[in-house]
Scaffold this active site. Structure first.
Site, mmCIF file in Angstrom:
data_model
loop_
_atom_site.group_PDB
_atom_site.id
_atom_site.type_symbol
_atom_site.label_atom_id
_atom_site.label_comp_id
_atom_site.label_asym_id
_atom_site.label_seq_id
_atom_site.Cartn_x
_atom_site.Cartn_y
_atom_site.Cartn_z
ATOM 1 N N HIS A 121 0.921 -1.409 -0.100
ATOM 2 C CA HIS A 121 0.076 -0.023 0.071
ATOM 3 C C HIS A 121 0.780 1.191 -0.082
ATOM 4 O O HIS A 121 1.914 1.473 0.769
ATOM 5 C CB HIS A 121 -0.989 0.155 1.242
ATOM 6 N N ARG A 135 -6.714 10.529 -0.294
ATOM 7 C CA ARG A 135 -6.431 11.036 -1.698
ATOM 8 C C ARG A 135 -7.773 10.772 -2.510
ATOM 9 O O ARG A 135 -7.967 11.807 -3.275
ATOM 10 C CB ARG A 135 -5.336 10.074 -2.354
#
Length: 632
Positions: free
Chosen positions: A249, A269
């Site tokens: 990740h 994000r």
């Protein structure tokens, strides 16, 4: 004869995360007596750490979304190595599973007109993730737990016994699957608190044990993720596929060291956060792969428009698939443009009002304030890649979730195939709901079709008990080994040599280290008694982690290309010839063997969903030419 607590069930589900609970609900609703066995406390499964949302093409925010688009995104994210049938079922059934959760009582965030809200996420063409702030996994587990309780209440009204048809065995570890001939007959384990042995007589076992992240030093995974289900399946005679593909990740915490690796949700994000290097530059515009050039914005102004107008503009490269973002961050750090503690900066404070950040990302705000003394409403976060998810797992039938061993089923992260070489964010929660249900249904139908129940032999129980207590009386004949030392050495080796960027020579070094540790395992010694003994628990977990790590390393050495979560520095390009080759792991009980297996061809009408130009980037010219009529 071994003293052991015995229980008889129709289906035993190992794991109480989203996949396990959904499988148990389905089996119970079919009328089968079902046991749920979990390594930690009930409700503490790793699913609670999933923050961003559940991917499902409900079209609540963008009506253009549908299962075909979701299917395409999933196949693109997995670089076309996915089991296409699993990706198809997942895309078609995910919306029903989300709406079903709502009927169970899940409280999703809502749009202005009252529908389930959906947010943007990496690799998804449209806003698709149904969410509950940044605590979606917690709500999912809470909801499924409550459904289990409601089923128990139904049983109580009917029989006077809450546990008549479904019972949870918490803080209980399964060490071996038992067989009668070639069929599953049950499972053997122990209570973690007391060390007492327990055996389950059951013709069907559903593995829902999650991942393997604790084999790596820097990981977002919790202590339970020691590859138990992968190893149990292997030793029972099942096969694993795609084990070379480990997802790092892109955004885990990097500071302070005590929390390094803890996940920072992609939802930051998805809600507008951007990645910057030490120069303050939004560097992701420099790392858009050629295959994605027409899908992602190539400048800040266009990317920022996309956040406010998702219908008309290309996507921001901050939300490229996770493998692409992780490699970009790794490159920036190596080039000397990283943050002070070896990561990059994730900035949401300049993109959104402080009150909105606290409302939309309450867990992230709390996490950084408490653990790193960083106020994300006023300053950027330091983030970097962390071992997060394994795409590989038990090879299963896509429709029934059945493994190759009769009576064995798998769902969620422990099952392989669905995500190919890289998983899109949000697809994990919908994966475990879709295939958790299918595993429970498959197990129920298998049991209902049996002419006779397989039986557990006393010799199998005695043998399993003897192997479990071996660390109290090691028989290796060498210097006694500390399980914590061996675990640390394994983690460091996997992190450094089979991590985000791989080379043949380094992978061979890792395999040599794994062989060395395997030779020291018979000398692992623990002190004290079986009660409250974490050293003993780790010694047992080590057997699983070493076996699974060998699968990862051997498969990574064989696959001489870079694809998804597998990046070979000595073979940096993706090869169409490797696209249709799966690597399948099995064991003889001592060593792991890895063989190639062709990937089944995609059904024609699904092939037609992709454009010619895209297919040519993943398939050979001959394969593309064999499918006339595809989109121009």
């Amino acid at each position: 004869m071994t003293q052991v607590e015995r229980h008889t069930y129709d289906v035993v589900v190992i794991g109480a995360g989203g996949a396990g609970l959904r499988a148990a609900i389905e089996a119970r609703q079919r009328g089968l007596r079902t046991a749920v066995v979990c390594k930690s406390l009930f409700g503490k499964a790793h699913t609670v750490m999933a923050e961003g949302g559940v991917a499902a093409s409900m079209g609540n925010v963008n009506s253009n979304d549908n299962w075909q688009v979701h299917f395409r995104d999933t196949m693109r994210g997995g670089k076309f190595l996915n089991n296409w049938r699993m990706a198809e079922l997942h895309a078609k059934e995910a919306p029903d599973r989300v709406w079903e959760l709502e009927t169970y009582g899940a409280l999703f965030d809502r749009t202005a007109d009252g529908r389930i809200s959906q947010r943007n996420f990496g690799g998804h063409e449209y806003p698709r993730l149904a969410h509950v702030g940044d605590r979606t996994g917690l709500e999912l587990i809470r909801t499924l737990q409550q459904k289990i309780v409601s089923l128990q209440q139904e049983d109580f009204k009917e029989t006077g016994d809450y546990e008549a048809k479904i019972k949870v065995f918490a803080e209980c570890t399964i060490t071996e699957l038992l067989k009668d001939g070639d069929k599953i007959s049950g499972a053997f384990g122990y209570w973690r608190e007391s060390g007492r042995f327990i055996a389950f007589d059951a013709p069907a076992v559903v593995l829902a044990t999650g991942g393997i992240g604790k084999s790596f030093k820097v990981t977002s995974n919790s202590w339970e993720y020691t590859g138990d289900g992968h190893a149990l399946a292997l030793r029972a005679g099942a096969t694993l596929i795609n084990m070379e593909f480990i997802q790092f990740h892109p955004t885990g915490m990097v500071w302070p060291p005590s929390v390094k690796g803890i996940l920072v949700t992609e939802g930051v994000r998805g809600d507008g956060g951007v990645l910057r290097n030490s120069d303050g530059k939004r560097f992701m515009f420099d790392y858009i792969p050629e295959v994605f050039k027409d899908k992602y914005a190539d400048n800040e102004e266009e990317a920022d428009r996309w956040y406010t107008d998702p219908d008309g503009n290309r996507r921001t490269p901050d939300l490229l698939p996770r493998d692409e973002v992780a490699r970009a961050i790794n490159s920036e750090v190596k080039a000397g443009r990283g943050s002070p503690h070896g990561g990059v900066f994730l900035d949401i404070s300049s993109r959104m009002p402080a009150e909105e950040i606290r409302r939309r990302l309450p867990s992230m705000h709390h996490q950084f304030k408490e653990l790193a003394d960083v106020d994300i409403t006023a300053e950027p976060m330091e983030v970097g890649p962390t071992c997060h998810y394994v795409m590989g797992g038990v090879e299963v039938d896509p429709d029934t979730a059945a493994a190759k061993v009769p009576g064995l089923f798998a769902a969620g992260e422990v099952a392989g195939g669905m995500h190919g070489s890289n998983r899109l964010g949000g697809n994990s929660l919908s994966d475990l709901l879709v295939f958790g249900r299918r595993a429970g249904l498959g197990a129920a139908e298998y049991v209902e079709g049996l002419a006779a129940r397989p039986e557990i032999s006393q010799s199998d129980i005695d043998g399993a008990a003897e192997r479990a207590v071996q660390p109290f009386d090691p028989q290796g004949g060498g210097v006694e080994e500390n399980p914590y030392t061996l675990h640390s050495e394994l983690q460091q080796s996997m992190n450094d040599l089979v991590g985000i960027i791989r080379k043949a020579g380094e992978i061979r070094q890792a395999l040599e280290k794994i062989d060395e540790i395997k030779g020291r395992i018979p000398n692992v010694a623990v002190e004290g008694h079986r009660q409250f003994n974490p050293g003993w628990h780790l010694a047992i977990d080590l057997y699983n982690m070493i076996l699974v790590s060998e699968c990862v390393a051997k498969a990574a050495l064989l696959r001489e290309e870079s694809r998804g979560g597998h990046t070979r520095d000595d073979h940096p390009a993706m090869s169409a010839n490797w696209r249709n080759r799966l690597l399948v792991c099995s064991t003889d009980g001592t060593d792991v063997s890895v063989v190639e297996q062709p990937q089944p061809p995609m059904r024609e009408e699904l092939f037609q969903l992709f454009e010619i130009g895209e297919l040519e980037k993943y398939y050979t010219e001959e394969e593309v030419a064999a499918h006339p009529g595809r989109k121009a």
